[in-house]
Design a protein around this motif. Sequence first.
Motif, short mmCIF file in Angstrom:
data_model
loop_
_atom_site.label_atom_id
_atom_site.label_comp_id
_atom_site.label_asym_id
_atom_site.label_seq_id
_atom_site.Cartn_x
_atom_site.Cartn_y
_atom_site.Cartn_z
N TYR A 86 0.84 -1.20 0.00
CA TYR A 86 0.00 0.00 0.00
C TYR A 86 0.87 1.25 0.00
O TYR A 86 2.06 1.20 0.33
CB TYR A 86 -0.95 0.01 1.19
CG TYR A 86 -0.29 -0.15 2.53
CD1 TYR A 86 0.29 0.93 3.18
CD2 TYR A 86 -0.25 -1.39 3.16
CE1 TYR A 86 0.90 0.80 4.41
CE2 TYR A 86 0.36 -1.54 4.39
CZ TYR A 86 0.93 -0.45 5.01
OH TYR A 86 1.54 -0.59 6.23
N ASP A 87 0.26 2.36 -0.36
CA ASP A 87 0.99 3.62 -0.43
C ASP A 87 1.30 4.11 0.98
O ASP A 87 0.41 4.44 1.76
CB ASP A 87 0.15 4.66 -1.19
CG ASP A 87 0.95 5.89 -1.54
OD1 ASP A 87 1.36 6.61 -0.61
OD2 ASP A 87 1.16 6.15 -2.74
N GLN A 89 2.78 6.87 2.00
CA GLN A 89 2.52 8.29 2.25
C GLN A 89 1.05 8.53 2.58
O GLN A 89 0.72 9.26 3.51
CB GLN A 89 2.93 9.12 1.04
CG GLN A 89 2.87 10.62 1.28
CD GLN A 89 3.34 11.42 0.08
OE1 GLN A 89 3.52 10.89 -1.01
NE2 GLN A 89 3.56 12.71 0.29
N GLY A 100 -0.07 0.98 -3.89
CA GLY A 100 1.01 1.89 -4.24
C GLY A 100 1.30 1.91 -5.72
O GLY A 100 0.52 1.46 -6.56
N GLU A 101 2.47 2.40 -6.04
CA GLU A 101 2.84 2.58 -7.45
C GLU A 101 3.39 1.32 -8.09
O GLU A 101 3.36 1.17 -9.30
CB GLU A 101 3.88 3.71 -7.57
CG GLU A 101 3.33 5.07 -7.20
CD GLU A 101 4.36 6.16 -7.37
OE1 GLU A 101 3.95 7.32 -7.52
OE2 GLU A 101 5.57 5.84 -7.36
N THR A 704 0.29 15.14 -2.08
CA THR A 704 1.06 13.90 -2.22
C THR A 704 1.44 13.58 -3.66
O THR A 704 2.31 12.75 -3.89
CB THR A 704 0.25 12.72 -1.67
OG1 THR A 704 -0.95 12.54 -2.46
CG2 THR A 704 -0.14 12.96 -0.21
N VAL A 706 -0.48 12.01 -5.49
CA VAL A 706 -1.20 10.76 -5.75
C VAL A 706 -2.61 11.09 -6.19
O VAL A 706 -3.33 11.82 -5.49
CB VAL A 706 -1.24 9.88 -4.47
CG1 VAL A 706 -2.10 8.64 -4.72
CG2 VAL A 706 0.16 9.49 -4.06
N ARG A 711 -5.93 5.00 -7.66
CA ARG A 711 -5.40 4.10 -6.64
C ARG A 711 -6.51 3.21 -6.11
O ARG A 711 -7.42 3.68 -5.42
CB ARG A 711 -4.75 4.89 -5.50
CG ARG A 711 -3.53 5.69 -5.94
CD ARG A 711 -2.46 4.76 -6.53
NE ARG A 711 -1.30 5.49 -6.99
CZ ARG A 711 -0.26 5.77 -6.25
NH1 ARG A 711 -0.24 5.37 -4.98
NH2 ARG A 711 0.76 6.44 -6.74
#
Length: 761
Positions: A86-87, A89, A100-101, A704, A706, A711
Amino acid sequence: MTGRDCRKKKVQGSWRSVSGWVRSAQGLTRKRLRNTQGSVSIFLIIALSVVFMFTAVFIDYARIGAMKVQSERLAHAAVRSVMSSYDQQLQQEYGLYAFGETGGDLIMGRMLNESLSPGERSDAFKLLPLELDSSGLELQRPIGKYEIFNRQISEDMKYKAPIDFTLELVNKFKPLSQSMKEASNTVDILKKLRKLYDKREQALDDMLDKQRKAGESAASLSRLIMDPPGSAIPDEDLGGGIGSAADAAAQYNDYVAKSQEDAGRPPEEEKLYTSLIESYLSGVSSMESAISKQAAKARKEHEKRLKEAADLWEEAKEINEQMKQVIKDAENRKETEGYDQVSRNRTPGSDNSDLGDAEMIRSIRQQAEKLIHSDGLMNGLKAEIDNQKGNWASVEGRVSSLLSSMGGAGMKESVLSASREIADYLRKYGERGQDNVLDREMALLEQFRSSDKERKETEKKAQLKLKEAAKVIEAISGGNQGSSEMMEQFRELQRYYDESLSFNQGKGGAPPQGQALPSDPYDAGKSSMDGMDDAYGSMGVLLEGIRDELFQNEYAVHYFQHFDITRLADAVKDPSSLSSLSDEFAISNQEVEYILYGFHNPAGNIAAAYGEIFASRLAIRTMEGFIVNSKMGNPLLILAAAILYGVEKAIEDMIRLCQKGSVELSKYMPVEVTYRDHLRVFLFVHSNNEKKMSRMLALIRLNTGVNPAERGTYAAGEIVMGMRLWFLPGITKALGTVLGSGADRVEGGRYMVTRKADFSY
């Protein structure tokens, strides 16, 4: 041979016969035994073959069952492994979980390959030689969706939000609930009554003015009849001019005498008074015409003015009835239900105590009956309009008699009679003095309005104080446009906000509009009480049952930055100093205010927050003002004084808030309320949840980098596993029919299993 020998010989022969039979039987038995052993061998072979076949089937069946279990476990483990990325941030800064990425397919494939890789020993025996045929992953339910975002907010705030909301907000405001309820009701009713009161009194003033103008219109007619009025008309000689009916009456005897004298002269003699007589007759005729015209004019003026006066009385009467209805309806306001909800709910840490001054404020409202004119007064005013009409009718009757006697012997008496009637009428309705009926009525009304002058002066003071407060708000909203870099950041934020609305198919609507502080003290007081009604209403609803809105609002103040109000400490004293604070108005310093109001410019949100806090302070301080000024007597004067007190104290509160960052809730409830607490209350008042969520998502994206719309928070994985069967490859299709289910299948000598797994944050 003896008998003994014979017997012995027989026995031996029998024995030999028996032995031969036995030998024959043994031979036959051995032959049969050999045949039987061959048949048993064949049977055993067949039986063992069948057993082996079923054993092989069950071995593969067991392997397939284990394969299914293992594939199921691998599928779930693979998806969990993906979602463990998971992300960081988002989680650390905003308490949110989203993928996440890193590529999810890559993580899933690596985990499966590592799980299926052979061990280091080459001689290891693999009971389940599983092979990965294919895998797939789909990420769904992005956190940018309202439903998903709201669910994660609720999970994060479900414990702390209700506790913080109750202990830090409700328990502070709860003791004021009943006093604020009574203050709100009192402001509402007295503001309505004040407007109606002023309108009614103006109608009555206009009514008396119409009556007075009607009365004054008789003055010209009075001068034409006798100027000045008198009790007798002495005789006069012809030639003095005729400026009134009294002049004509005064010269009438001389006119008769001279006419007789001229008439007694012989025809051949010159008539001495012809010109005087003709001049007199002409003057009388002109005066008769002038009086007739003036009487007609005065009649029209009276008909018009007295009708207008009657209409104004009807208007005042109707307004008076409206005021009665306003008082009657005052106790049934639905807007104040929230105060009762807050009062009756028992909350942890609260002793359910109340401020205790509600009854005093209620007693002020109950004095509103003093503002109503009695039916006796109103009917008396109407009766006087009718009396004036009757008195004028008498005047018209006397004038008519006078006109019919013009140039006749009874002119003097007609003039004196008409003059007395019209003089009496003017004393009552046209001339100032103790005999003037309209003056007495005005004095009666002025006695009723004894507090109006003081009230008007108080209103002016409150208006000037409001202008003081408005200057600060205007300076905040107009003096901080920000740098080009700051404005670009706001434009970017607006773009993210619009994209979030579009992604959720939400309604954008018109851009937010700033609300200027009302210039009228009563409008400002009523507006502030309306805001307090909404605040208590929202708190009451949330106490009845926790809702998503509570979680969202508390999430906003926990995870986003609010403005440091102490930065305005100098500005509230000197608005010109605001120009030096432009850097303080960056979006990173006013995130909560942006979520609350949604202005995409540096100053709009801060100005809106400042203005709304001022309004809330005005409401609370006005409540105090009712208590402080409760002994003034007239309820409208008490209202004006309470609002003036509220404005003055609210200005002081804003100075204190900007210096300390907090302020006492009330002089009667000395608990500190911070700037942040005020914002939390306003978040409940402005309850457009979709827009607030889009603003939060836009801020998260801005801070962020994001994009929440990209996501996912839900993974749906699928793997296809294969395993080669060990036994009976010729009947794999049959096995597939017997053992397969759903997407499972047999391809060649391999059994293929498809398994799906899902995981959600």
